[in-house]
Design an enzyme around this catalytic site. Structure first.
Site, PDB file in Angstrom:
ATOM      1  N   ARG A  27    -123.027  25.726  33.953  1.00 32.15           N
ATOM      2  CA  ARG A  27    -123.594  25.053  32.582  1.00 32.15           C
ATOM      3  C   ARG A  27    -123.526  23.597  32.565  1.00 32.15           C
ATOM      4  O   ARG A  27    -122.753  23.173  33.225  1.00 32.15           O
ATOM      5  CB  ARG A  27    -123.458  25.738  31.304  1.00 32.15           C
ATOM      6  CG  ARG A  27    -121.772  25.566  30.845  1.00 32.15           C
ATOM      7  CD  ARG A  27    -121.452  26.377  29.793  1.00 32.15           C
ATOM      8  NE  ARG A  27    -122.029  26.170  28.607  1.00 32.15           N
ATOM      9  CZ  ARG A  27    -121.841  25.080  27.645  1.00 32.15           C
ATOM     10  NH1 ARG A  27    -120.857  24.298  28.007  1.00 32.15           N
ATOM     11  NH2 ARG A  27    -122.542  25.074  26.628  1.00 32.15           N
ATOM     12  N   LEU A  28    -124.278  23.072  31.575  1.00 34.50           N
ATOM     13  CA  LEU A  28    -124.495  21.474  31.425  1.00 34.50           C
ATOM     14  C   LEU A  28    -124.896  21.663  29.764  1.00 34.50           C
ATOM     15  O   LEU A  28    -125.768  21.978  29.569  1.00 34.50           O
ATOM     16  CB  LEU A  28    -125.463  21.027  31.994  1.00 34.50           C
ATOM     17  CG  LEU A  28    -125.479  19.340  31.959  1.00 34.50           C
ATOM     18  CD1 LEU A  28    -123.916  18.895  32.490  1.00 34.50           C
ATOM     19  CD2 LEU A  28    -126.152  18.713  33.118  1.00 34.50           C
ATOM     20  N   ASP A  29    -123.939  20.773  29.002  1.00 35.98           N
ATOM     21  CA  ASP A  29    -124.211  20.751  27.654  1.00 35.98           C
ATOM     22  C   ASP A  29    -125.477  20.352  27.152  1.00 35.98           C
ATOM     23  O   ASP A  29    -126.100  19.529  28.074  1.00 35.98           O
ATOM     24  CB  ASP A  29    -123.051  20.084  26.856  1.00 35.98           C
ATOM     25  CG  ASP A  29    -121.692  20.393  27.071  1.00 35.98           C
ATOM     26  OD1 ASP A  29    -121.521  21.831  27.275  1.00 35.98           O
ATOM     27  OD2 ASP A  29    -120.707  19.782  27.021  1.00 35.98           O
ATOM     28  N   TYR A  30    -125.926  20.720  25.847  1.00 32.64           N
ATOM     29  CA  TYR A  30    -127.180  20.408  25.545  1.00 32.64           C
ATOM     30  C   TYR A  30    -127.346  18.963  25.368  1.00 32.64           C
ATOM     31  O   TYR A  30    -128.515  18.378  25.608  1.00 32.64           O
ATOM     32  CB  TYR A  30    -127.302  21.099  23.814  1.00 32.64           C
ATOM     33  CG  TYR A  30    -128.541  20.704  23.303  1.00 32.64           C
ATOM     34  CD1 TYR A  30    -129.545  21.188  23.747  1.00 32.64           C
ATOM     35  CD2 TYR A  30    -128.326  20.045  22.132  1.00 32.64           C
ATOM     36  CE1 TYR A  30    -130.798  21.102  23.005  1.00 32.64           C
ATOM     37  CE2 TYR A  30    -129.622  19.916  21.281  1.00 32.64           C
ATOM     38  CZ  TYR A  30    -130.832  20.312  21.640  1.00 32.64           C
ATOM     39  OH  TYR A  30    -131.886  20.135  21.085  1.00 32.64           O
TER      40      TYR A  30
END
Length: 206
Positions: free
Chosen positions: A40-43
């Protein structure tokens, strides 16, 4: 040989395909069916996100045994000092424990796309850029690390994961790449028909 999808995730896009709050998601950019994010990669972060259509590939990319190094370009509030960089290299203590030593160095501002919207910058307050390489994946780890040494993150771009890099991908663009997974062979004693004692499950780092 397996395929992966390299995607340059824009700022304020979720690393998932659905959202109940009307925010932009991967579905607004990825049209290939069957792919899902491996990690994942933060918003509020930008840059490289890997997607895959194979569960084995997702497990391999997420397996902490392989410790894929992730490279981040980080714009911080203030003119970062050598002492702060040295602390990042040694590892810093966060609320969930000490981090592994990182590779940290000052860098010139990268020649990348402007962020939309731009960062909030205080008048007469300098900013600086660092390159930070880590092999962990804690929640908002990079932001917490730079804050711990006194230089809050203003902008965060992931430039590489292991051997894969953004190259010339613009925000919202993607391309197909290949990944070669090592073949797991049975131990020689198993190949000769011997029974092996059951293995204890390994604890997965998070």
């Amino acid at each position: 040989m397996s395929r992966i999808l390299l995607f340059n995730k824009p700022f304020n896009v979720l690393s998932q395909f659905t959202d109940n709050e009307g925010r932009e998601t991967l579905a607004d950019y990825i049209s290939q069916p069957g792919f899902y994010a491996a990690g994942r990669l933060d918003y509020d972060s930008e840059g490289l996100l890997i997607l895959t259509d194979e569960g084995a590939v997702q497990n391999r990319l997420a397996d902490p045994k392989f410790k894929l190094e992730k490279t981040y370009w980080v714009q911080v509030d203030g003119n970062i000092t050598e002492d702060a960089l040295a602390r990042l290299r040694q590892g810093v203590t966060l609320k969930d424990g000490p981090t592994r030593p990182a590779k940290a160095s000052r860098m010139t501002e990268p020649d990348i796309w402007p962020r939309n919207p731009p960062i909030r910058q205080r008048a007469n307050q300098p900013t600086s850029w660092i390159e930070l390489k880590i092999s962990e994946g804690r929640n908002r780890q990079v932001r917490r690390m730079t804050a711990a040494v006194g230089f809050p993150t203003l902008r965060l771009v992931r430039a590489a994961i292991g051997q894969w890099t953004l190259d010339d991908l613009s925000p919202g663009e993607s391309r197909i790449a290949e990944i070669h997974l090592p073949v797991r062979t049975a131990p020689s004693s198993q190949r000769r028909g011997r029974r092996q004692p059951p293995m204890k499950p390994r604890r997965q780092d998070r």
